[in-house]
Every structure is written in C-alpha cells, then in structure tokens.
Design an enzyme around this catalytic site. Structure first.
Site, PDB file in Angstrom:
ATOM      1  N   ASN A   7       1.135  -0.772   0.161  1.00 31.49           N
ATOM      2  CA  ASN A   7      -0.139   0.350  -0.006  1.00 31.49           C
ATOM      3  C   ASN A   7       0.743   1.199  -0.074  1.00 31.49           C
ATOM      4  O   ASN A   7       1.858   1.268   1.091  1.00 31.49           O
ATOM      5  CB  ASN A   7      -0.630  -0.124   1.553  1.00 31.49           C
ATOM      6  CG  ASN A   7      -2.215   0.996   1.581  1.00 31.49           C
ATOM      7  OD1 ASN A   7      -2.096   1.978   0.500  1.00 31.49           O
ATOM      8  ND2 ASN A   7      -2.718   0.902   2.925  1.00 31.49           N
ATOM      9  N   ARG A  91      -2.559  -2.112  -3.299  1.00 31.07           N
ATOM     10  CA  ARG A  91      -3.871  -1.408  -3.076  1.00 31.07           C
ATOM     11  C   ARG A  91      -3.483   0.195  -4.221  1.00 31.07           C
ATOM     12  O   ARG A  91      -2.923   0.433  -3.872  1.00 31.07           O
ATOM     13  CB  ARG A  91      -3.967  -0.854  -1.871  1.00 31.07           C
ATOM     14  CG  ARG A  91      -5.001  -0.045  -1.617  1.00 31.07           C
ATOM     15  CD  ARG A  91      -5.447   0.767   0.043  1.00 31.07           C
ATOM     16  NE  ARG A  91      -6.445   1.043   0.203  1.00 31.07           N
ATOM     17  CZ  ARG A  91      -6.265   3.025   0.378  1.00 31.07           C
ATOM     18  NH1 ARG A  91      -5.610   2.989   1.520  1.00 31.07           N
ATOM     19  NH2 ARG A  91      -7.462   3.116   1.138  1.00 31.07           N
ATOM     20  N   HIS A 180     -12.664   3.224   0.083  1.00 30.42           N
ATOM     21  CA  HIS A 180     -12.423   2.373   1.873  1.00 30.42           C
ATOM     22  C   HIS A 180     -13.369   0.856   1.709  1.00 30.42           C
ATOM     23  O   HIS A 180     -13.387  -0.044   1.705  1.00 30.42           O
ATOM     24  CB  HIS A 180     -13.160   2.415   2.721  1.00 30.42           C
ATOM     25  CG  HIS A 180     -12.087   3.982   3.623  1.00 30.42           C
ATOM     26  ND1 HIS A 180     -13.195   4.716   4.285  1.00 30.42           N
ATOM     27  CD2 HIS A 180     -10.135   3.916   3.729  1.00 30.42           C
ATOM     28  CE1 HIS A 180     -11.833   5.549   3.972  1.00 30.42           C
ATOM     29  NE2 HIS A 180     -10.677   4.931   4.105  1.00 30.42           N
ATOM     30  N   ARG A 241     -10.097  15.950   7.202  1.00 36.52           N
ATOM     31  CA  ARG A 241     -11.611  16.368   5.779  1.00 36.52           C
ATOM     32  C   ARG A 241     -12.517  17.264   6.456  1.00 36.52           C
ATOM     33  O   ARG A 241     -12.971  16.198   7.288  1.00 36.52           O
ATOM     34  CB  ARG A 241     -11.391  15.190   4.682  1.00 36.52           C
ATOM     35  CG  ARG A 241      -9.860  15.205   4.335  1.00 36.52           C
ATOM     36  CD  ARG A 241     -10.337  13.640   3.001  1.00 36.52           C
ATOM     37  NE  ARG A 241      -8.994  13.212   3.582  1.00 36.52           N
ATOM     38  CZ  ARG A 241      -8.851  11.907   2.994  1.00 36.52           C
ATOM     39  NH1 ARG A 241     -10.177  10.774   3.552  1.00 36.52           N
ATOM     40  NH2 ARG A 241      -7.798  11.446   3.183  1.00 36.52           N
ATOM     41  N   GLU A 385      -7.899  -5.181   5.445  1.00 31.95           N
ATOM     42  CA  GLU A 385      -7.676  -5.210   3.884  1.00 31.95           C
ATOM     43  C   GLU A 385      -7.139  -5.499   3.012  1.00 31.95           C
ATOM     44  O   GLU A 385      -7.150  -6.172   1.326  1.00 31.95           O
ATOM     45  CB  GLU A 385      -7.680  -3.573   3.282  1.00 31.95           C
ATOM     46  CG  GLU A 385      -8.853  -2.735   3.968  1.00 31.95           C
ATOM     47  CD  GLU A 385      -8.055  -1.305   4.535  1.00 31.95           C
ATOM     48  OE1 GLU A 385      -7.846  -1.132   4.865  1.00 31.95           O
ATOM     49  OE2 GLU A 385      -8.690  -0.691   3.712  1.00 31.95           O
TER      50      GLU A 385
END
Ligand code: ADP
Length: 404
Positions: A7, A91, A180, A241, A385
């Site tokens: 990742n 990823r 996600h 964010r 993940e």
C-alpha cells in the site's frame, strides 16, 4: 501462495507478507518518511518480534528493496530468499468507471490507472510509483491491482449521480465512486457470516472510522450507496477532511481570502475535520485523552463528528429499507467504546441498542456489541484489507496460470 501486499502513499509504503494457505501474515510493517535521510523502516513478525531501523531511503524503489532486504535478513527476517514471493498485490485507490474488479497488471491496466490520475491526483500517482518499484525489485513476478473503488461499482445511478449538468458526468466522469471498498467488503462479508442465514437479503451498514471515514449501505452483499464521492473528501467528518459542506462555502472563502486552488484543496483536505474544529488534533484518541473532558472546542468537534455519523446511519437505513446489522471498523470503530456509544445514542427507536458491557469489551476484536434481543445486530469487526488483497491476488494469479 506467498503474497507481498503493498500500500504505497506519497512518502510511505505499508507492507505485509501473507501466506494464503494459512491466511497468516508472516510479517508486516512500513517505511515512513521516504525521501529523507532518516526514513524509518519497521517490521513486526507473526511471532511478535519487532524491529525499527533508521536508514536513508530516497524513493519507492529503494523502499521496497530495503523491505525485501530486511524480510530476507537472518536475524530480523522471515524468508530465505525473495524468490519465495510468488505474487505482489497492490492497493490502488481509483479504478474509475473502467476497472470494477481486481486485475492482473499489464501495460493496458497501467494506462488505465494512469488515466485515473485526474480523478485521484493525491493517490494514484503514488500507487503507480509503488507498482513500478515492485516490478523493478521483483521482475517477472505477477502483480495484481486491487481497487478501493471496486466494491462500490454496484451503486446505482440514482445514488452515484450529482445534480449537476449531465455533461459533466458524460464527458468528465464526475460521479460518486466511493473509497475504502476493500475494507467495507471485508467487514460486510464477516457480518454476513456472523448473522448466519440468507445473506442475499441482509441489509447492513458498515462504518469505516479511521483517519479517513466512510459509511456504506450494503444490500444482499452489494454496495448500494457510500458517503465518499468523486474523491475521499465527501461525507463524514474525518481527521483533517471536512466531509459534507455547502459547496458555496468554498467559493465564498476562496473569494474572501484570495485562495488558490491548491490552497483551497489543502484547507478542505488537511486543515478541516476534527483538526480544524478542535484546533488541537486530528487524532480521536488524542482528543478523547487530552481535551475531551474540559475543552469545549474538543467536545464540539466530537459532537459534530458523531452527529454526522448518526445522521448517515438513519439515511442509509432508509436507503436500504430497513437494517439487520451495523458494523464499526478501523481505528476508531474497532477501539473506541465511547465513540460507538455516542454515535448509537438515540437510535433505539430503530432497533439499535448497545450492550454496554460488550461494547466496553470490544477493543481490537471481533464482537457482537448490541443487546441479544435488539432488532439490529451491532458488531465491532477489525478490518483486514491486506487479506482481501492477498486472496484476490492468489485467485487472479491462479486463473491466469490456468489460461496459460
Ligand atoms: P488510517 O485511516 O490511517 O488507517 P486507523 O484506521 O489506524 O487510520 O485509525 C486512526 C484513528 O483511530 C485515529 O483517529 C486514532 O486516534 C483512532 N484510534 C485508535 N485507537 C483508538 C482508541 N483506543 N480510542 C479512540 N480512538 C482510537
């Protein structure tokens, strides 16, 4: 099959070495601060052995070279030779409309990922850098891309379209993509298993609450709506964010403060959310530990964060036409009984009732945290993940070997 899962971010690479037969992670870790003379490489083995090193790592190719060196190291490592790695799973954040499932990486796929840079300028360039770096370090080894957007490709037009002139969708592919996806997919599948019965009719809401936060409505195993949009900026309040805001606010601020596009982007992505509201930290644990009790702004920031989440649960229960299970995952969702409790407050009317004792116990482990007689099952489920990426990589490599 031994899979090297990667990742890659702008200045970091996270990795795991996973054996798909046992689904065990032999080692995991990261390289942080790439580009600096004091980059940090960490390794955590499945036997609990941990080590950290400070070395000069100038780019992603060197980062992956060093990770492989340490994985082969007599004292710190877990493999004898890097040739034991049979495939690499990456990823990749944005697959756009063209890539809706995991794929074996070839020149055509690389071109498509490159074309999606416009949709994910903060992510796809680094993912591509990681793919090139892995190809240089492990030449001839199959590489698979697993996309954050893929699970959400089942979202219907009424949920993915923005009410803007249609030409922006047709010409520029401006629509909701969602992110996600790998995490929502993993925890939704776990929840289906835990619920038992017929998963085809299950209505599940999955909440991934990490530094980035998103919530997804899953019906019969498929994502039907999700809170992140064209980019990961929309939806829930996140660490830095803003999530949903009135779009005209940014136009007003840009005009008043004379902000450039880059400055506005940075304001919304890096200086808003919990960080912006609290003025203290973007980190939920920090906020709860340091200021949660006395600092009014910290309390307000947490209230806004939880209220937004509660509101989305109501909205997605309506989108699903009912609710069987609610899942909390990622850093906050897996570890914070307090935040889960606050988010679920007042939702008893729709069958969401936490079991206080179970909620307190569920820290970093998979557990049912709702009352046994509650209409909606609420779970804390640690996400994985990397395991999804390893499983997909193995499947795709096996299929391509069969095709010869
Ligand atoms: P990322 O999105 O970067 O993968 P994580 O999933 O690790 O991040 O989530 C990070 C967030 O989880 C941070 O806000 C952190 O404070 C929060 N977190 C981790 N552990 C706890 C805890 N025990 N209580 C509250 N928040 C926690």
């Amino acid at each position: 099959m031994l899979i090297f899962v990667l990742n890659c971010g702008s200045s970091s690479v996270k990795y795991q070495l996973i054996h798909t037969e046992t689904e065990e992670s032999l080692a995991r870790g990261s390289v942080d601060r790439i580009g600096m003379s004091s980059a940090q490489l960490s390794i955590l083995r499945s036997d609990g052995y941990k080590a950290k090193f400070e070395i000069e790592i100038l780019d992603h190719t060197q980062a992956i070279e060093q990770i492989l060196n340490y994985l082969q190291h007599k004292e710190h490592g877990v493999i004898k030779d890097k040739s034991e790695v049979e495939a690499v799973g990456h990823r990749v954040v944005h697959g756009g409309q063209q890539i809706t499932e995991s794929v074996l990486i070839d020149d055509k796929v690389l071109t498509k990922i490159r074309q999606c840079i416009e949709l994910a300028p903060l992510h796809n360039p680094h993912n591509l850098r990681g793919i090139n770096a892995a190809m240089q370090n492990l030449p001839g080894i199959p590489q698979v891309a697993v996309f954050d957007t893929a699970f959400h490709s089942s979202i219907p037009p009424k949920a993915f379209l923005y009410a803007l002139p249609y030409v922006f969708y047709l010409r520029d592919e401006i629509r909701r993509y969602g992110f996600h996806g790998t995490s929502h997919f993993y925890v939704a599948r776990r929840a289906e298993k835990l619920c038992g019965g017929d998963s085809a009719s299950l209505k599940i809401i999955t909440a991934h609450l990490g530094n980035g936060c998103s919530i997804t409505a899953v019906k019969g195993g498929k994502s039907i709506d999700t809170s992140m949009g064209l980019t990961p900026l929309e939806g829930l309040v996140m660490g830095t964010r803003c999530g949903d805001i009135d779009p005209s606010i940014i136009l007003q601020i840009m005009g008043r403060e004379g902000l450039t596009l880059n400055e506005a982007n940075s304001l919304l992505n890096k200086h808003s959310g919990l960080q912006g509201l609290s003025g203290t930290s973007s980190d939920v644990r920090d906020l709860l530990e340091k200021g949660g009790r006395d600092d009014e702004r910290v309390k307000l920031a947490i209230d806004v964060y939880c209220y937004r989440m509660t509101k989305y649960i109501g909205a997605y229960a309506a989108a699903l036409g009912g609710l069987d299970a609610l899942v909390f995952t990622a850093g906050v969702g897996e570890n914070s009984p307090l935040m889960r409790g606050k988010i679920c407050e007042g939702l008893e009317f729709m069958g969401i009732e936490l079991d206080e004792e179970a909620n307190q116990k569920a820290v970093g482990k998979e557990m049912l945290i709702s009352r046994k007689d509650g209409r909606v099952k609420v779970f804390a489920i640690p996400t994985n993940e990397e395991l999804v990426i390893a499983r997909d990589t193995e499947k795709i490599v096996n299929e391509s070997r069969k095709k010869g």
